[in-house]
Design a protein around this motif. Sequence first.
Motif, PDB file in Angstrom:
ATOM      1  N   UNK A 148       0.815  -1.215   0.000  1.00  0.00           N
ATOM      2  CA  UNK A 148       0.000   0.000   0.000  1.00  0.00           C
ATOM      3  C   UNK A 148       0.847   1.263   0.000  1.00  0.00           C
ATOM      4  N   UNK A 149       2.106   1.164  -0.409  1.00  0.00           N
ATOM      5  CA  UNK A 149       2.997   2.327  -0.359  1.00  0.00           C
ATOM      6  C   UNK A 149       2.434   3.510  -1.146  1.00  0.00           C
ATOM      7  N   UNK A 150       2.024   3.281  -2.383  1.00  0.00           N
ATOM      8  CA  UNK A 150       1.488   4.368  -3.209  1.00  0.00           C
ATOM      9  C   UNK A 150       0.125   4.810  -2.678  1.00  0.00           C
ATOM     10  N   UNK A 151      -0.671   3.871  -2.174  1.00  0.00           N
ATOM     11  CA  UNK A 151      -1.956   4.225  -1.564  1.00  0.00           C
ATOM     12  C   UNK A 151      -1.753   5.254  -0.459  1.00  0.00           C
ATOM     13  N   UNK A 152      -0.782   4.996   0.396  1.00  0.00           N
ATOM     14  CA  UNK A 152      -0.557   5.869   1.541  1.00  0.00           C
ATOM     15  C   UNK A 152      -0.118   7.258   1.098  1.00  0.00           C
ATOM     16  N   UNK A 153       0.698   7.308   0.056  1.00  0.00           N
ATOM     17  CA  UNK A 153       1.102   8.611  -0.466  1.00  0.00           C
ATOM     18  C   UNK A 153      -0.086   9.326  -1.096  1.00  0.00           C
ATOM     19  N   UNK A 154      -0.999   8.557  -1.711  1.00  0.00           N
ATOM     20  CA  UNK A 154      -2.191   9.164  -2.284  1.00  0.00           C
ATOM     21  C   UNK A 154      -3.081   9.798  -1.235  1.00  0.00           C
ATOM     22  N   UNK A 155      -3.207   9.132  -0.081  1.00  0.00           N
ATOM     23  CA  UNK A 155      -3.976   9.702   1.023  1.00  0.00           C
ATOM     24  C   UNK A 155      -3.355  11.023   1.457  1.00  0.00           C
ATOM     25  N   UNK A 156      -2.030  11.049   1.541  1.00  0.00           N
ATOM     26  CA  UNK A 156      -1.319  12.275   1.932  1.00  0.00           C
ATOM     27  C   UNK A 156      -1.566  13.397   0.925  1.00  0.00           C
ATOM     28  N   UNK A 157      -1.476  13.081  -0.365  1.00  0.00           N
ATOM     29  CA  UNK A 157      -1.674  14.093  -1.403  1.00  0.00           C
ATOM     30  C   UNK A 157      -3.106  14.628  -1.363  1.00  0.00           C
ATOM     31  N   UNK A 158      -4.086  13.730  -1.188  1.00  0.00           N
ATOM     32  CA  UNK A 158      -5.477  14.186  -1.137  1.00  0.00           C
ATOM     33  C   UNK A 158      -5.703  15.119   0.048  1.00  0.00           C
ATOM     34  N   UNK A 159      -5.128  14.746   1.183  1.00  0.00           N
ATOM     35  CA  UNK A 159      -5.285  15.594   2.369  1.00  0.00           C
ATOM     36  C   UNK A 159      -4.585  16.936   2.169  1.00  0.00           C
ATOM     37  N   UNK A 160      -3.402  16.889   1.608  1.00  0.00           N
ATOM     38  CA  UNK A 160      -2.647  18.130   1.396  1.00  0.00           C
ATOM     39  C   UNK A 160      -3.356  19.053   0.412  1.00  0.00           C
ATOM     40  N   UNK A 161      -4.088  18.485  -0.531  1.00  0.00           N
ATOM     41  CA  UNK A 161      -4.771  19.316  -1.534  1.00  0.00           C
ATOM     42  C   UNK A 161      -5.818  20.228  -0.919  1.00  0.00           C
ATOM     43  N   UNK A 162      -6.263  19.913   0.299  1.00  0.00           N
ATOM     44  CA  UNK A 162      -7.243  20.785   0.955  1.00  0.00           C
ATOM     45  C   UNK A 162      -6.628  22.146   1.294  1.00  0.00           C
ATOM     46  N   UNK A 163      -5.299  22.215   1.284  1.00  0.00           N
ATOM     47  CA  UNK A 163      -4.606  23.479   1.561  1.00  0.00           C
ATOM     48  C   UNK A 163      -4.919  24.549   0.525  1.00  0.00           C
ATOM     49  N   UNK A 164      -5.346  24.131  -0.654  1.00  0.00           N
ATOM     50  CA  UNK A 164      -5.659  25.085  -1.716  1.00  0.00           C
ATOM     51  C   UNK A 164      -6.792  26.017  -1.296  1.00  0.00           C
ATOM     52  N   UNK A 165      -7.739  25.472  -0.532  1.00  0.00           N
ATOM     53  CA  UNK A 165      -8.925  26.250  -0.173  1.00  0.00           C
ATOM     54  C   UNK A 165      -9.036  26.570   1.313  1.00  0.00           C
ATOM     55  N   UNK A 166      -8.259  25.879   2.139  1.00  0.00           N
ATOM     56  CA  UNK A 166      -8.429  26.022   3.585  1.00  0.00           C
ATOM     57  C   UNK A 166      -7.128  26.524   4.216  1.00  0.00           C
ATOM     58  N   UNK A 167      -7.116  27.738   4.752  1.00  0.00           N
ATOM     59  CA  UNK A 167      -5.901  28.306   5.348  1.00  0.00           C
ATOM     60  C   UNK A 167      -5.345  27.466   6.494  1.00  0.00           C
ATOM     61  N   UNK A 168      -6.220  26.801   7.264  1.00  0.00           N
ATOM     62  CA  UNK A 168      -5.740  25.977   8.379  1.00  0.00           C
ATOM     63  C   UNK A 168      -4.908  24.811   7.863  1.00  0.00           C
ATOM     64  N   UNK A 169      -5.346  24.214   6.745  1.00  0.00           N
ATOM     65  CA  UNK A 169      -4.591  23.126   6.149  1.00  0.00           C
ATOM     66  C   UNK A 169      -3.298  23.652   5.527  1.00  0.00           C
ATOM     67  N   UNK A 170      -3.361  24.817   4.891  1.00  0.00           N
ATOM     68  CA  UNK A 170      -2.160  25.406   4.301  1.00  0.00           C
ATOM     69  C   UNK A 170      -1.104  25.659   5.377  1.00  0.00           C
ATOM     70  N   UNK A 171      -1.551  26.166   6.516  1.00  0.00           N
ATOM     71  CA  UNK A 171      -0.620  26.423   7.619  1.00  0.00           C
ATOM     72  C   UNK A 171      -0.034  25.117   8.147  1.00  0.00           C
ATOM     73  N   UNK A 172      -0.886  24.102   8.306  1.00  0.00           N
ATOM     74  CA  UNK A 172      -0.412  22.811   8.818  1.00  0.00           C
ATOM     75  C   UNK A 172       0.585  22.165   7.877  1.00  0.00           C
TER      76      UNK A 172
END
Length: 225
Positions: free
Chosen positions: A107-131
């Motif tokens: 599940x190595x690539x799966x896990x990185x995909x979860x990270x990328x999806x979560x990080x993409x929320x930074x585009x619209x959410x300042x709290x995620x961008x800061x984190x």
Amino acid sequence: MSDGSASSREPTSTREAIMHATYDALHKHGYAGLSISRIAEEGDFSKSTFYHHFDDKDDILLSFADFIIVQFERGFELESTGGPVEDLYVFLNFALGTHPLAADRPDSVERMGVWIELRSQSIHDPAFAEKFTETADKYIDHLTGILAEGIEQGVFNDVDARKMATFLLTIVDGAILEVTTRTDDLRPLVWEKMDEYIRDNLIRGDVDIDESVLTDDFELADDAE
């Protein structure tokens, strides 16, 4: 960037179990389909247990980003040798998901995909961008320390350690984005060129490298699929 697996070992506390359940729910449903109920269902615990530890969905997801870093650091510390060259290679291969401890799990690539999806929320959410600015800086700090130690020991050229760390990790981030959003895996090519760059521009020419140490540990990067 992330190679810390949220499900690579048994949780040691309820809070950690929630982190594991969050990973599973994110993987199955994505951010848009994620809910407290689905996280609770994955972990087989009540919503009241969830609210005992977290305020809401975004609270747990921001905490999840911190949890991933802790997982990464645990894995790296297990494999660290204290030698700057070897530790540089260990760190980058962990970040790319091509280190044996990471790549041997399907599940190595799966896990990185979860990270990328979560990080993409930074585009619209300042709290995620800061984190995610904070988490990226932690990775940079860690790699900067390895490079600075190598410069001090005279095995690396006298470069700006933080700029070099930022540059290398930006390449890693790009490779992770590619492998999680394409049907093929460009990491072997990326690693080949990064390895060339490190040898040509970072490791001092008069330093003898124990090729067996690097090749034995990282040859599977050439076989990544």
